[in-house]
Design a protein around this motif. Structure first.
Motif, PDB file in Angstrom:
ATOM      1  N   GLY A 260      17.949 -12.757 -24.676  1.00  0.00           N
ATOM      2  CA  GLY A 260      16.864 -13.503 -24.072  1.00  0.00           C
ATOM      3  C   GLY A 260      15.632 -13.625 -24.939  1.00  0.00           C
ATOM      4  O   GLY A 260      15.042 -14.709 -25.054  1.00  0.00           O
ATOM      5  N   ARG A 261      15.213 -12.535 -25.565  1.00  0.00           N
ATOM      6  CA  ARG A 261      14.004 -12.602 -26.398  1.00  0.00           C
ATOM      7  C   ARG A 261      14.206 -13.524 -27.602  1.00  0.00           C
ATOM      8  O   ARG A 261      13.264 -14.183 -28.047  1.00  0.00           O
ATOM      9  CB  ARG A 261      13.580 -11.195 -26.839  1.00  0.00           C
ATOM     10  CG  ARG A 261      12.932 -10.392 -25.726  1.00  0.00           C
ATOM     11  CD  ARG A 261      12.438  -9.037 -26.187  1.00  0.00           C
ATOM     12  NE  ARG A 261      11.803  -8.294 -25.104  1.00  0.00           N
ATOM     13  CZ  ARG A 261      10.500  -8.303 -24.833  1.00  0.00           C
ATOM     14  NH1 ARG A 261       9.671  -9.018 -25.592  1.00  0.00           N
ATOM     15  NH2 ARG A 261      10.005  -7.595 -23.831  1.00  0.00           N
ATOM     16  N   GLU A 262      15.423 -13.571 -28.106  1.00  0.00           N
ATOM     17  CA  GLU A 262      15.720 -14.482 -29.212  1.00  0.00           C
ATOM     18  C   GLU A 262      15.615 -15.932 -28.753  1.00  0.00           C
ATOM     19  O   GLU A 262      15.078 -16.791 -29.473  1.00  0.00           O
ATOM     20  CB  GLU A 262      17.125 -14.188 -29.729  1.00  0.00           C
ATOM     21  CG  GLU A 262      17.589 -15.065 -30.874  1.00  0.00           C
ATOM     22  CD  GLU A 262      19.000 -14.733 -31.312  1.00  0.00           C
ATOM     23  OE1 GLU A 262      19.846 -15.647 -31.352  1.00  0.00           O
ATOM     24  OE2 GLU A 262      19.250 -13.538 -31.600  1.00  0.00           O
ATOM     25  N   VAL A 263      16.119 -16.216 -27.557  1.00  0.00           N
ATOM     26  CA  VAL A 263      16.052 -17.573 -27.011  1.00  0.00           C
ATOM     27  C   VAL A 263      14.600 -17.964 -26.738  1.00  0.00           C
ATOM     28  O   VAL A 263      14.178 -19.093 -27.021  1.00  0.00           O
ATOM     29  CB  VAL A 263      16.899 -17.679 -25.730  1.00  0.00           C
ATOM     30  CG1 VAL A 263      16.698 -19.032 -25.053  1.00  0.00           C
ATOM     31  CG2 VAL A 263      18.372 -17.465 -26.050  1.00  0.00           C
ATOM     32  N   LEU A 264      13.833 -17.048 -26.192  1.00  0.00           N
ATOM     33  CA  LEU A 264      12.417 -17.321 -25.943  1.00  0.00           C
ATOM     34  C   LEU A 264      11.701 -17.648 -27.245  1.00  0.00           C
ATOM     35  O   LEU A 264      10.941 -18.628 -27.324  1.00  0.00           O
ATOM     36  CB  LEU A 264      11.763 -16.132 -25.254  1.00  0.00           C
ATOM     37  CG  LEU A 264      10.249 -16.233 -25.033  1.00  0.00           C
ATOM     38  CD1 LEU A 264       9.903 -17.421 -24.141  1.00  0.00           C
ATOM     39  CD2 LEU A 264       9.714 -14.932 -24.414  1.00  0.00           C
ATOM     40  N   ALA A 265      11.937 -16.863 -28.283  1.00  0.00           N
ATOM     41  CA  ALA A 265      11.291 -17.107 -29.574  1.00  0.00           C
ATOM     42  C   ALA A 265      11.694 -18.454 -30.148  1.00  0.00           C
ATOM     43  O   ALA A 265      10.859 -19.200 -30.686  1.00  0.00           O
ATOM     44  CB  ALA A 265      11.635 -15.986 -30.553  1.00  0.00           C
ATOM     45  N   ALA A 266      12.981 -18.809 -30.020  1.00  0.00           N
ATOM     46  CA  ALA A 266      13.452 -20.103 -30.529  1.00  0.00           C
ATOM     47  C   ALA A 266      12.868 -21.249 -29.713  1.00  0.00           C
ATOM     48  O   ALA A 266      12.560 -22.324 -30.254  1.00  0.00           O
ATOM     49  CB  ALA A 266      14.976 -20.150 -30.493  1.00  0.00           C
ATOM     50  N   SER A 267      12.691 -21.041 -28.422  1.00  0.00           N
ATOM     51  CA  SER A 267      12.093 -22.071 -27.564  1.00  0.00           C
ATOM     52  C   SER A 267      10.646 -22.314 -27.955  1.00  0.00           C
ATOM     53  O   SER A 267      10.187 -23.463 -28.039  1.00  0.00           O
ATOM     54  CB  SER A 267      12.179 -21.646 -26.099  1.00  0.00           C
ATOM     55  OG  SER A 267      13.516 -21.513 -25.674  1.00  0.00           O
ATOM     56  N   VAL A 268       9.914 -21.226 -28.198  1.00  0.00           N
ATOM     57  CA  VAL A 268       8.516 -21.349 -28.611  1.00  0.00           C
ATOM     58  C   VAL A 268       8.416 -22.078 -29.948  1.00  0.00           C
ATOM     59  O   VAL A 268       7.603 -22.997 -30.113  1.00  0.00           O
ATOM     60  CB  VAL A 268       7.866 -19.955 -28.693  1.00  0.00           C
ATOM     61  CG1 VAL A 268       6.520 -20.032 -29.426  1.00  0.00           C
ATOM     62  CG2 VAL A 268       7.680 -19.373 -27.302  1.00  0.00           C
ATOM     63  N   GLU A 269       9.263 -21.704 -30.902  1.00  0.00           N
ATOM     64  CA  GLU A 269       9.207 -22.332 -32.222  1.00  0.00           C
ATOM     65  C   GLU A 269       9.559 -23.816 -32.134  1.00  0.00           C
ATOM     66  O   GLU A 269       8.900 -24.663 -32.755  1.00  0.00           O
ATOM     67  CB  GLU A 269      10.161 -21.614 -33.182  1.00  0.00           C
ATOM     68  CG  GLU A 269      10.188 -22.204 -34.585  1.00  0.00           C
ATOM     69  CD  GLU A 269       8.850 -22.167 -35.303  1.00  0.00           C
ATOM     70  OE1 GLU A 269       8.675 -22.936 -36.269  1.00  0.00           O
ATOM     71  OE2 GLU A 269       7.973 -21.355 -34.912  1.00  0.00           O
TER      72      GLU A 269
END
Length: 276
Positions: A260-269
């Motif tokens: 999840g944290r990886e997906v959140l970071a990719a979404s933000v970027e």
């Protein structure tokens, strides 16, 4: 014409992480990660919120300092219990202090070929629900879905069709959702966004990736992974005066399989690079 960029220093002020983007992420973890990342908003879905407990979820989000930007979903007006279910959805949105209940209309009734009649049924249902939603402080937001979903999921296929219904009601009561995945292909979409104006209740972004996977419902990419001019759509929406949240909402099995944290970071970027 290239859409103007927004100063990236504005950062995440309007960013919202839709829960569906990491469907298997426990709500407590998603809320904590959003708070840690400085994300101000989260879009929620009724099924996982119901499993967690609506009032408990409301306390969780408030304690983290987040805002619930939308609740998905109401609608599906072909179901026998549509009225009771939508009244529950309105109540849940109010409990969550969520201003927007997203409506996905549902497809054709079983065995029916009467598309006009199905769309009239949507308008009639919204007319019945609107006073209840207004009394609860919740705005109903009609979401058009791509025409490939017309038969089974949503007979409202264009932003223009959504506005044809929404405009029968007070602006504060019924608005529309501009979801990039569903409207980007429409050659009138910029005209319809301008027409929508203050009726834009929610703006959601993801990308259209090709080839589509076998299950087209799960064919969305993170911003920047596909062919949609997300910045152009954002500029058009902003031009109407909309200053509300911009939700990243992605349905894809590969995305859901990532932490999840990886997906959140990719979404933000993706948001910062391809939407702002």
């Amino acid at each position: 014409m290239t859409a103007p960029r927004v100063d990236r220093s504005a950062g995440l002020a309007r960013f919202s992480f839709n829960q569906a983007t990491s469907m298997n992420w426990p709500l407590e973890e998603a809320v904590a990660a959003c708070a840690d990342a400085g994300v101000p908003g989260i879009g929620l879905w009724r099924e996982p919120v119901g499993a967690y407990g609506v009032e408990r979820a409301a306390r969780l989000v408030r304690a983290a300092g987040l805002t619930v930007t939308s609740l998905c979903r109401g609608g599906f007006f072909t179901a026998d219990d549509w009225r009771a279910e939508n009244l529950r959805a309105i109540e849940e949105a109010a409990t969550l202090d969520c201003p927007v209940l997203v409506l996905v209309s549902g497809g054709l009734p079983a065995g029916s070929r009467d598309l006009d009649g199905a769309r009239q049924r949507v308008a009639d249902a919204i007319a019945e629900l609107a006073p209840h939603a207004t009394a609860a402080g919740v705005r109903l937001a009609i979401e058009p879905l791509h025409p490939m979903f017309c038969s089974d999921r949503c007979v409202i296929s264009t932003l223009g069709q959504a506005l044809d219904i929404a405009e029968r009601f007070e602006t504060e009561a019924v608005g529309v959702v501009v979801d990039a995945y569903h409207v980007w292909w429409d050659d009138t979409v910029h005209q319809q966004i301008a027409r929508a104006g203050e009726r834009i209740a929610a703006f959601q972004v993801c990308d259209w990736i090709t080839p589509l996977p076998e299950g087209v419902l799960l064919g969305r990419g993170l911003p920047g992974e596909g062919c949609i001019d997300l910045r152009g759509l954002r500029s058009a929406v902003d031009t109407t005066g909309y200053t509300g949240p911009i939700e990243v909402e992605v349905f894809h099995g590969d995305v859901w399989a990532r932490p999840g944290r990886e997906v959140l970071a990719a979404s933000v970027e993706g948001y910062l690079r391809h939407v702002l």
